[in-house]
Design a protein around this motif. Sequence first.
Motif, PDB file in Angstrom:
ATOM      1  N   MET A   1       0.823  -1.203   0.000  1.00 24.50           N
ATOM      2  CA  MET A   1       0.000   0.000   0.000  1.00 24.50           C
ATOM      3  C   MET A   1       0.856   1.252   0.000  1.00 24.50           C
ATOM      4  O   MET A   1       2.015   1.222   0.397  1.00 24.50           O
ATOM      5  CB  MET A   1      -0.954   0.006   1.195  1.00 24.50           C
ATOM      6  CG  MET A   1      -0.283  -0.050   2.554  1.00 24.50           C
ATOM      7  SD  MET A   1      -1.434  -0.343   3.922  1.00 24.50           S
ATOM      8  CE  MET A   1      -2.513   1.055   3.816  1.00 24.50           C
ATOM      9  N   GLY A   2       0.275   2.317  -0.479  1.00 21.49           N
ATOM     10  CA  GLY A   2       0.952   3.602  -0.450  1.00 21.49           C
ATOM     11  C   GLY A   2       0.737   4.272   0.889  1.00 21.49           C
ATOM     12  O   GLY A   2      -0.183   3.947   1.633  1.00 21.49           O
ATOM     13  N   THR A   3       1.601   5.208   1.177  1.00 25.24           N
ATOM     14  CA  THR A   3       1.454   6.017   2.392  1.00 25.24           C
ATOM     15  C   THR A   3       1.854   7.440   2.065  1.00 25.24           C
ATOM     16  O   THR A   3       2.704   7.680   1.219  1.00 25.24           O
ATOM     17  CB  THR A   3       2.295   5.454   3.561  1.00 25.24           C
ATOM     18  OG1 THR A   3       2.062   6.262   4.723  1.00 25.24           O
ATOM     19  CG2 THR A   3       3.773   5.416   3.252  1.00 25.24           C
ATOM     20  N   HIS A   4       1.205   8.377   2.732  1.00 26.50           N
ATOM     21  CA  HIS A   4       1.501   9.791   2.485  1.00 26.50           C
ATOM     22  C   HIS A   4       2.598  10.315   3.388  1.00 26.50           C
ATOM     23  O   HIS A   4       3.101  11.402   3.180  1.00 26.50           O
ATOM     24  CB  HIS A   4       0.230  10.623   2.614  1.00 26.50           C
ATOM     25  CG  HIS A   4      -0.781  10.256   1.589  1.00 26.50           C
ATOM     26  ND1 HIS A   4      -0.686  10.634   0.284  1.00 26.50           N
ATOM     27  CD2 HIS A   4      -1.889   9.479   1.672  1.00 26.50           C
ATOM     28  CE1 HIS A   4      -1.699  10.127  -0.394  1.00 26.50           C
ATOM     29  NE2 HIS A   4      -2.434   9.425   0.421  1.00 26.50           N
ATOM     30  N   GLY A   5       2.954   9.561   4.405  1.00 26.55           N
ATOM     31  CA  GLY A   5       4.087   9.924   5.250  1.00 26.55           C
ATOM     32  C   GLY A   5       3.894  11.170   6.086  1.00 26.55           C
ATOM     33  O   GLY A   5       4.854  11.871   6.383  1.00 26.55           O
ATOM     34  N   HIS A   6       2.654  11.455   6.478  1.00 26.96           N
ATOM     35  CA  HIS A   6       2.424  12.641   7.312  1.00 26.96           C
ATOM     36  C   HIS A   6       3.025  12.451   8.696  1.00 26.96           C
ATOM     37  O   HIS A   6       3.089  11.357   9.216  1.00 26.96           O
ATOM     38  CB  HIS A   6       0.929  12.927   7.442  1.00 26.96           C
ATOM     39  CG  HIS A   6       0.294  13.285   6.151  1.00 26.96           C
ATOM     40  ND1 HIS A   6       0.714  14.328   5.370  1.00 26.96           N
ATOM     41  CD2 HIS A   6      -0.716  12.702   5.478  1.00 26.96           C
ATOM     42  CE1 HIS A   6      -0.027  14.399   4.290  1.00 26.96           C
ATOM     43  NE2 HIS A   6      -0.902  13.408   4.323  1.00 26.96           N
ATOM     44  N   ARG A   7       3.428  13.550   9.283  1.00 24.70           N
ATOM     45  CA  ARG A   7       4.034  13.517  10.605  1.00 24.70           C
ATOM     46  C   ARG A   7       3.391  14.588  11.487  1.00 24.70           C
ATOM     47  O   ARG A   7       2.647  15.427  11.027  1.00 24.70           O
ATOM     48  CB  ARG A   7       5.531  13.803  10.497  1.00 24.70           C
ATOM     49  CG  ARG A   7       6.264  12.873   9.564  1.00 24.70           C
ATOM     50  CD  ARG A   7       7.598  12.471  10.175  1.00 24.70           C
ATOM     51  NE  ARG A   7       8.419  11.666   9.293  1.00 24.70           N
ATOM     52  CZ  ARG A   7       8.183  10.408   8.972  1.00 24.70           C
ATOM     53  NH1 ARG A   7       7.130   9.813   9.385  1.00 24.70           N
ATOM     54  NH2 ARG A   7       9.016   9.741   8.195  1.00 24.70           N
ATOM     55  N   GLY A   8       3.688  14.515  12.749  1.00 28.79           N
ATOM     56  CA  GLY A   8       3.289  15.558  13.686  1.00 28.79           C
ATOM     57  C   GLY A   8       1.792  15.675  13.878  1.00 28.79           C
ATOM     58  O   GLY A   8       1.058  14.692  13.870  1.00 28.79           O
ATOM     59  N   LEU A   9       1.323  16.914  14.038  1.00 22.59           N
ATOM     60  CA  LEU A   9      -0.066  17.197  14.368  1.00 22.59           C
ATOM     61  C   LEU A   9      -1.022  16.682  13.299  1.00 22.59           C
ATOM     62  O   LEU A   9      -2.077  16.120  13.618  1.00 22.59           O
ATOM     63  CB  LEU A   9      -0.263  18.701  14.570  1.00 22.59           C
ATOM     64  CG  LEU A   9      -1.650  19.146  14.995  1.00 22.59           C
ATOM     65  CD1 LEU A   9      -2.026  18.486  16.316  1.00 22.59           C
ATOM     66  CD2 LEU A   9      -1.709  20.657  15.118  1.00 22.59           C
ATOM     67  N   ARG A  10      -0.663  16.824  12.032  1.00 21.60           N
ATOM     68  CA  ARG A  10      -1.549  16.377  10.961  1.00 21.60           C
ATOM     69  C   ARG A  10      -1.810  14.869  11.080  1.00 21.60           C
ATOM     70  O   ARG A  10      -2.935  14.426  10.923  1.00 21.60           O
ATOM     71  CB  ARG A  10      -0.951  16.719   9.599  1.00 21.60           C
ATOM     72  CG  ARG A  10      -1.897  16.427   8.464  1.00 21.60           C
ATOM     73  CD  ARG A  10      -1.397  17.029   7.184  1.00 21.60           C
ATOM     74  NE  ARG A  10      -2.386  16.793   6.149  1.00 21.60           N
ATOM     75  CZ  ARG A  10      -2.211  17.039   4.893  1.00 21.60           C
ATOM     76  NH1 ARG A  10      -1.082  17.572   4.486  1.00 21.60           N
ATOM     77  NH2 ARG A  10      -3.139  16.774   4.014  1.00 21.60           N
TER      78      ARG A  10
END
Length: 164
Positions: free
Chosen positions: A114-123
């Motif tokens: 699967m793909g991932t958007h790699g968001h970090r932190g508060l988001r």
Amino acid sequence: MYERILVAVDGGDSADLAMSQAIGMARVCQAAIKLLYVVDDSELFDAAGTTDTAKALSQLVRGGERALDLAAERCSHADVTCIKELVERPLGRGNISETIVERANSWPADLIVMGTHGHRGLRRAIMGSVSEGVLAQTNKPVLLIRAPASTQPPHLAGKSNDRY
């Protein structure tokens, strides 16, 4: 090595990159691919009473069918066997990750891609992470493909909640 590869499809760039990897692996391993699209129904409940939820669900399903058809076409061009599955209702409200794991177990898949958007932190804390949920809930190998941070699925363009 792998005979059955489940690919979570959402129509976005990271899922497109994940498809490329899954097709390559399937060709090398002579594996079959199951393309899985899980409709994200979480926004339907939030919009209840202010929008026609049946119409909104129908639009989400059509978008999922288009994403699955495009992915299946790519498999066909690569001469890779695939089947498609669209899940209209996740196991729990907005619970995409649990649904992916359940479908991978019931098929049964040897690998989840699967793909991932790699968001970090508060988001990420606010939105959660489908890929993180899959990793936490499965005992199967998972291949995550990260897309550039500026991309998101077409059905989410202009929204602040990427799925994976």
